[in-house]
Design a protein around this motif. Sequence first.
Motif, short mmCIF file in Angstrom:
data_model
loop_
_atom_site.label_atom_id
_atom_site.label_comp_id
_atom_site.label_asym_id
_atom_site.label_seq_id
_atom_site.Cartn_x
_atom_site.Cartn_y
_atom_site.Cartn_z
N ALA A 141 0.82 -1.21 0.00
CA ALA A 141 0.00 0.00 0.00
C ALA A 141 0.86 1.26 0.00
O ALA A 141 0.57 2.23 -0.72
N LEU A 142 1.91 1.25 0.80
CA LEU A 142 2.78 2.43 0.86
C LEU A 142 3.52 2.62 -0.46
O LEU A 142 3.72 3.75 -0.93
N ALA A 143 3.93 1.51 -1.08
CA ALA A 143 4.58 1.60 -2.39
C ALA A 143 3.64 2.21 -3.41
O ALA A 143 4.04 3.05 -4.24
N ASP A 144 2.37 1.84 -3.35
CA ASP A 144 1.38 2.41 -4.27
C ASP A 144 1.25 3.91 -4.07
O ASP A 144 1.17 4.69 -5.03
N VAL A 145 1.23 4.35 -2.81
CA VAL A 145 1.13 5.78 -2.50
C VAL A 145 2.36 6.53 -3.02
O VAL A 145 2.25 7.59 -3.63
N GLY B 19 5.12 9.93 -7.70
CA GLY B 19 6.14 9.99 -8.74
C GLY B 19 7.40 9.21 -8.46
O GLY B 19 8.39 9.33 -9.19
N ILE B 20 7.39 8.40 -7.39
CA ILE B 20 8.59 7.62 -7.04
C ILE B 20 8.60 6.34 -7.87
O ILE B 20 7.64 5.57 -7.88
N GLY B 21 9.70 6.12 -8.57
CA GLY B 21 9.88 4.92 -9.37
C GLY B 21 11.29 4.41 -9.25
O GLY B 21 12.03 4.79 -8.32
N LYS C 103 10.42 -2.03 -3.12
CA LYS C 103 9.47 -2.69 -4.02
C LYS C 103 9.29 -1.92 -5.31
O LYS C 103 8.93 -2.50 -6.35
N LEU C 104 9.52 -0.61 -5.28
CA LEU C 104 9.41 0.22 -6.48
C LEU C 104 10.72 0.30 -7.25
O LEU C 104 10.78 0.92 -8.31
N GLY C 105 11.77 -0.31 -6.70
CA GLY C 105 13.09 -0.15 -7.29
C GLY C 105 13.70 1.19 -6.94
O GLY C 105 14.67 1.62 -7.56
N GLY C 106 13.13 1.85 -5.94
CA GLY C 106 13.65 3.14 -5.48
C GLY C 106 14.84 2.95 -4.56
O GLY C 106 15.28 1.83 -4.28
N VAL C 107 15.35 4.07 -4.06
CA VAL C 107 16.55 4.07 -3.25
C VAL C 107 16.26 4.77 -1.92
O VAL C 107 15.90 5.95 -1.90
N ALA C 108 16.38 4.06 -0.81
CA ALA C 108 16.17 4.64 0.51
C ALA C 108 17.43 5.38 0.95
O ALA C 108 18.55 4.92 0.71
N GLU D 86 -2.35 -4.48 -3.65
CA GLU D 86 -1.80 -5.37 -4.67
C GLU D 86 -0.30 -5.10 -4.81
O GLU D 86 0.15 -3.98 -4.67
N ARG D 87 0.44 -6.14 -5.13
CA ARG D 87 1.90 -6.02 -5.21
C ARG D 87 2.31 -5.07 -6.32
O ARG D 87 1.87 -5.18 -7.46
#
Length: 522
Positions: free
Chosen positions: A46-50, A55-57, A81-86, A159-160
Amino acid sequence: MDRYTDQGIGNWPTIHRVRHPHRVALIDAANGAELTFEDLDLRTNALADVLRGMGIGKGDRVALVTLNSPQMLEVIFAVAKLGGVAVPINCRLQAPEVQYILGDSGARVVFSSPQTATVVAAAVDGTDVAEIIEIPSGEQRTAGEPSRYEELITGGDTERAEADVAPDDLAMLMYTSGTTGFPKGAMLTHANHHWNAINNLVAVEGVGPRDISLAGAPLFHIGALGIFSLPLLYGGGTTVVLETFTPDAWLAAVERHRVTVAFAVPAMWAAIDAALAESETDLSSLRFGLCGGAPCPVVLIESLTRRGVRFAEGFGLTETAPIACVLDIEDTVRFAGSVGKPALHVDLKVADAQGAEVPRGTIGELLVRGPNVFVGYWNKPEASAEALRDGWFFTGDLATCDDAGYYRIVDRKKDMIVSGGENVYASEVEQVMHRHPAVGEVAVIGIPDDKWGESVTAVVAVKPDAEVSEADLITWTREQIAHFKSPRAVHFVDALPRTATGKILKRDLRKRWTEDGSAVQR
């Protein structure tokens, strides 16, 4: 989504949701709330969806300037999960320091805590940050107060998220203090975290899915994050998250949640040892504790051992994700002063300036090689090329290796001080103190300290006709940089000792205030 197209750390909760959805992944020490792996996977979906809606990808940076919380780990997995960078940032930094990291990393979203909100608000000016999301404090979570963070998760799609993530993709930027006065972002990949987890699972006596760890040290550091916390989420175990460390809260959490393994830095272990003298806390569940971040005094190890705490030490760096070397329980007193032997999938060697291995017992630079070693410094190709050569990471630590294969750190080539588990670079502090109108010369050194490992100490030559007190300089410096970087003591001299070429003789300064002038002592 085919979960196997994601080969990153964001897939770990998804895999465990399939294998054992009702096993507990995270426990909030503030209120005892438990998150199962199913909960963790759904919430991070859910957080990844938000975040995707913001605009995070893939490749986009998301920063965290927060105290410890299960939600902090949720953010890290959602971003993955988005392939982003923490980008975890030390929450003890001042606004200008945070601003530099936000600007350098190009972070577009930043998560804060109520305790860091003011600093973050001041730091985002002039950066690419478009969203600030506040994670509720432990007190707010306990009271059940509504928060934007929870509202966002409630409104997100469970959803994933679909993203192809390769092992060598960037997962995290962990900023380390820089010798130029500016921190460098160590680029850690998903594979780095994966192999560090494997090294953790077999280190000392091993950890597994039935273990419960206690994250009491700050998760913005690679120590608390990369020792037990991420590895147990990889292995299907449980992590109890303590918002901030106090010895009493730590002991209570161990007893209440039947913690089996715990990482802490020497200053924390010293506080725990002192508290145990006045406590009847049941620590029978604790299989062993691991110390890292700085050398641990032998007297402290002996005291904890007498109190029934089985104790091991680890050595590593941000750039190694972090486990590189481990001193096992049976060796902590017998081989006092050593950092042990290499972790399972790590190669070490002590080398000369050209990278050639030196004979046993000879001092040289410690080099590390393995799949856990970072891939370079963010936007700093020259620093990356200097640190990574011929497949080896040149750590900048001076070390020896004895005939039995035990490694010992003898000095720090890069002039780094480790105080209370925090890395402090002398040059950064010196640059700040040089700005004080009364300071003519300043050298910053680490003095061995039983509580902090090393105490940041400044040696100052005052300008002619200027006057300033020790208290004035300490107070002034604390207004410019984080308190842990500021000197705990200031010594005044007429002039700093220098070589014929003008280089300050810091070893001479250490000799004046220590027994033998070494930068790292037991």
